[in-house]
Structure formats: structure tokens, C-alpha cells
Design a protein around this motif. Structure first.
Motif, PDB file in Angstrom:
ATOM      1  N   SER A 220      34.696  42.631  23.635  1.00  0.00           N
ATOM      2  CA  SER A 220      33.711  42.544  22.551  1.00  0.00           C
ATOM      3  C   SER A 220      32.359  43.124  22.957  1.00  0.00           C
ATOM      4  N   ARG A 221      32.044  43.162  24.233  1.00  0.00           N
ATOM      5  CA  ARG A 221      30.745  43.677  24.681  1.00  0.00           C
ATOM      6  C   ARG A 221      30.796  45.086  25.241  1.00  0.00           C
ATOM      7  N   MET A 222      31.969  45.527  25.717  1.00  0.00           N
ATOM      8  CA  MET A 222      32.108  46.868  26.294  1.00  0.00           C
ATOM      9  C   MET A 222      32.960  47.789  25.439  1.00  0.00           C
ATOM     10  N   GLY A 223      33.778  47.205  24.567  1.00  0.00           N
ATOM     11  CA  GLY A 223      34.681  48.010  23.767  1.00  0.00           C
ATOM     12  C   GLY A 223      35.984  48.344  24.478  1.00  0.00           C
ATOM     13  N   ALA A 224      36.149  47.914  25.702  1.00  0.00           N
ATOM     14  CA  ALA A 224      37.387  48.147  26.454  1.00  0.00           C
ATOM     15  C   ALA A 224      37.737  46.873  27.207  1.00  0.00           C
ATOM     16  N   ALA A 225      38.997  46.520  27.165  1.00  0.00           N
ATOM     17  CA  ALA A 225      39.434  45.274  27.797  1.00  0.00           C
ATOM     18  C   ALA A 225      39.922  45.517  29.216  1.00  0.00           C
ATOM     19  N   PRO A 226      39.595  44.603  30.117  1.00  0.00           N
ATOM     20  CA  PRO A 226      40.215  44.649  31.443  1.00  0.00           C
ATOM     21  C   PRO A 226      41.680  44.238  31.334  1.00  0.00           C
ATOM     22  N   PRO A 227      42.444  44.340  32.420  1.00  0.00           N
ATOM     23  CA  PRO A 227      43.847  43.916  32.392  1.00  0.00           C
ATOM     24  C   PRO A 227      43.988  42.457  31.969  1.00  0.00           C
ATOM     25  N   ARG A 228      45.183  42.079  31.549  1.00  0.00           N
ATOM     26  CA  ARG A 228      45.410  40.753  30.964  1.00  0.00           C
ATOM     27  C   ARG A 228      45.650  39.641  31.968  1.00  0.00           C
ATOM     28  N   THR A 229      46.076  39.939  33.173  1.00  0.00           N
ATOM     29  CA  THR A 229      46.410  38.856  34.103  1.00  0.00           C
ATOM     30  C   THR A 229      45.408  38.783  35.258  1.00  0.00           C
ATOM     31  N   VAL A 230      45.320  37.622  35.883  1.00  0.00           N
ATOM     32  CA  VAL A 230      44.434  37.457  37.032  1.00  0.00           C
ATOM     33  C   VAL A 230      44.881  38.358  38.180  1.00  0.00           C
ATOM     34  N   ALA A 231      46.169  38.486  38.390  1.00  0.00           N
ATOM     35  CA  ALA A 231      46.668  39.364  39.453  1.00  0.00           C
ATOM     36  C   ALA A 231      46.166  40.789  39.235  1.00  0.00           C
ATOM     37  N   GLN A 232      46.177  41.263  38.011  1.00  0.00           N
ATOM     38  CA  GLN A 232      45.682  42.607  37.713  1.00  0.00           C
ATOM     39  C   GLN A 232      44.159  42.678  37.819  1.00  0.00           C
ATOM     40  N   LEU A 233      43.470  41.621  37.389  1.00  0.00           N
ATOM     41  CA  LEU A 233      42.007  41.597  37.481  1.00  0.00           C
ATOM     42  C   LEU A 233      41.531  41.705  38.924  1.00  0.00           C
ATOM     43  N   SER A 234      42.333  41.200  39.856  1.00  0.00           N
ATOM     44  CA  SER A 234      41.914  41.207  41.254  1.00  0.00           C
ATOM     45  C   SER A 234      41.812  42.615  41.826  1.00  0.00           C
ATOM     46  N   ASP A 235      42.373  43.610  41.136  1.00  0.00           N
ATOM     47  CA  ASP A 235      42.287  45.008  41.556  1.00  0.00           C
ATOM     48  C   ASP A 235      41.457  45.850  40.596  1.00  0.00           C
ATOM     49  N   PHE A 236      40.852  45.235  39.605  1.00  0.00           N
ATOM     50  CA  PHE A 236      40.116  45.941  38.558  1.00  0.00           C
ATOM     51  C   PHE A 236      38.632  46.002  38.909  1.00  0.00           C
ATOM     52  N   GLY A 237      38.008  47.120  38.646  1.00  0.00           N
ATOM     53  CA  GLY A 237      36.596  47.259  38.976  1.00  0.00           C
ATOM     54  C   GLY A 237      36.423  47.477  40.468  1.00  0.00           C
ATOM     55  N   ASP A 238      35.221  47.221  40.920  1.00  0.00           N
ATOM     56  CA  ASP A 238      34.890  47.434  42.324  1.00  0.00           C
ATOM     57  C   ASP A 238      34.617  46.108  43.016  1.00  0.00           C
ATOM     58  N   PRO A 239      35.050  45.971  44.273  1.00  0.00           N
ATOM     59  CA  PRO A 239      34.746  44.741  45.005  1.00  0.00           C
ATOM     60  C   PRO A 239      33.244  44.661  45.284  1.00  0.00           C
ATOM     61  N   VAL A 240      32.738  43.435  45.274  1.00  0.00           N
ATOM     62  CA  VAL A 240      31.317  43.183  45.518  1.00  0.00           C
ATOM     63  C   VAL A 240      31.218  42.028  46.511  1.00  0.00           C
ATOM     64  N   ALA A 241      30.285  42.132  47.444  1.00  0.00           N
ATOM     65  CA  ALA A 241      30.048  41.027  48.381  1.00  0.00           C
ATOM     66  C   ALA A 241      29.494  39.840  47.600  1.00  0.00           C
ATOM     67  N   THR A 242      29.894  38.644  47.969  1.00  0.00           N
ATOM     68  CA  THR A 242      29.438  37.451  47.241  1.00  0.00           C
ATOM     69  C   THR A 242      27.923  37.315  47.266  1.00  0.00           C
ATOM     70  N   ARG A 243      27.273  37.788  48.295  1.00  0.00           N
ATOM     71  CA  ARG A 243      25.808  37.694  48.356  1.00  0.00           C
ATOM     72  C   ARG A 243      25.145  38.638  47.349  1.00  0.00           C
ATOM     73  N   GLU A 244      25.926  39.551  46.748  1.00  0.00           N
ATOM     74  CA  GLU A 244      25.383  40.506  45.786  1.00  0.00           C
ATOM     75  C   GLU A 244      25.788  40.178  44.343  1.00  0.00           C
ATOM     76  N   LEU A 245      26.274  38.974  44.110  1.00  0.00           N
ATOM     77  CA  LEU A 245      26.668  38.557  42.763  1.00  0.00           C
ATOM     78  C   LEU A 245      25.554  38.782  41.757  1.00  0.00           C
ATOM     79  N   ARG A 246      25.924  39.240  40.560  1.00  0.00           N
ATOM     80  CA  ARG A 246      24.965  39.340  39.463  1.00  0.00           C
ATOM     81  C   ARG A 246      25.660  38.916  38.174  1.00  0.00           C
TER      82      ARG A 246
END
Length: 157
Positions: free
Chosen positions: A77-103
Motif C-alpha cells: 500500500s505504501r510502495m506499490g510493490a509487495a515483498p514475498p509472502r512468507t517469512v522464509a522468503q522475506l529473510s532474503d528480500f532487500g538488503d541486510p542491515v546491521a542491528t545498530r543501523e535500524l531505522r
């Protein structure tokens, strides 16, 4: 209607009990990164869904959400494109970020080994997620008693 033997029922219940599917194929996120404004909009939209009922496999306000359905709904609803449907797939979606850099707007994924639960980080150590059957979308703290003991991965679009 044919009845399943007890062991088949237990197996079916075990497969349906988690928020995450074990599918392994995962598309990559689009290369265009979210702006700070878009990331904040995602966080605000997620906060607005607190109180929506949990429903396994759910991905709408009317029907309720599971954890990955909530993420898909907000990003779609905010980007117009959906990420994958499962958590297993989400774990490889986008770019990894260090926890200290959370936003705000980052995806937070939990679980030892392959993640089994996910939410949307909204800032100040808090995240929005759809935790479990019988519950509802809620706001929790990463440093809370339960979540602080979980392995945390962060992904950013």
C-alpha cells in the motif's frame, strides 16, 4: 469425507502452527532504496494497523493479518510493490542491515537459524507485528523479555 490418521493431523497442525512457510525461492528487492520519507510512511501505516485481528494466512484489514501478510499489505500500500509472502522468503528480500543501523520502515525478522517471525520496525526500539492465533497486530519492544532472547535479522528495501 475421509478422516486423516492421528499422525497426519499432528503433521498438518505442525505445518500450520508457524507464521512462516519453508519455501526457499525468494525474489530480490528492487534496487531503488526507500527514501527516509517512504520508510517513515511505512512505519506510520504499520502503527495504524495495531489492533487488527491475527489470522493465519491473512493479508487484509477485513480478514486480519499474519506476520508476513501484515508486511506485504503495508509495503504494497505504501510502495506499490509487495515483498514475498512468507517469512522464509522475506529473510532474503532487500538488503541486510546491521542491528545498530535500524531505522523506521526496516523489516525485523526473528528466529534461530531460518527466521520464523517478522515485523516492521517503527523506531525507538519498537516494532509492529502480528504475533499469534487469537491475538491482534500489536506494538512490542525489541528489548522486551521475549524478543530480546530471539536472534534478530534486519532487512531494508
Amino acid at each position: 469425507m475421509r478422516r486423516l490418521p492421528g499422525s497426519a493431523l499432528l503433521l498438518a497442525a505442525a505445518l500450520l502452527s508457524g507464521c512462516a512457510s519453508q519455501q526457499t525461492s525468494a525474489p530480490r528487492a528492487p534496487r531503488a532504496a526507500l527514501s527516509s520519507e517512504q520508510a517513515n510512511d511505512i512505519a506510520i501505516h504499520a502503527l495504524g494497523l495495531v489492533g487488527t485481528p491475527y489470522r493465519y494466512g491473512g493479508n487484509t484489514i477485513e480478514g486480519g493479518f499474519d506476520c508476513s501478510g501484515l508486511i506485504g499489505y503495508v509495503y504494497r500500500s505504501r510502495m506499490g510493490a509487495a515483498p514475498p509472502r512468507t517469512v522464509a522468503q522475506l529473510s532474503d528480500f532487500g538488503d541486510p542491515v546491521a542491528t545498530r543501523e535500524l531505522r523506521s520502515g526496516d523489516m525485523v525478522l526473528f528466529g534461530h537459524g531460518r527466521p520464523t517471525h517478522a515485523g516492521i520496525y517503527v523506531g525507538e526500539g519498537r516494532f509492529v507485528h502480528a504475533p499469534s492465533t487469537g491475538g491482534e497486530v500489536r506494538l512490542d519492544r525489541l528489548d522486551g523479555p521475549y524478543w530480546s532472547r530471539q536472534t534478530l535479522k534486519v532487512r531494508r528495501l
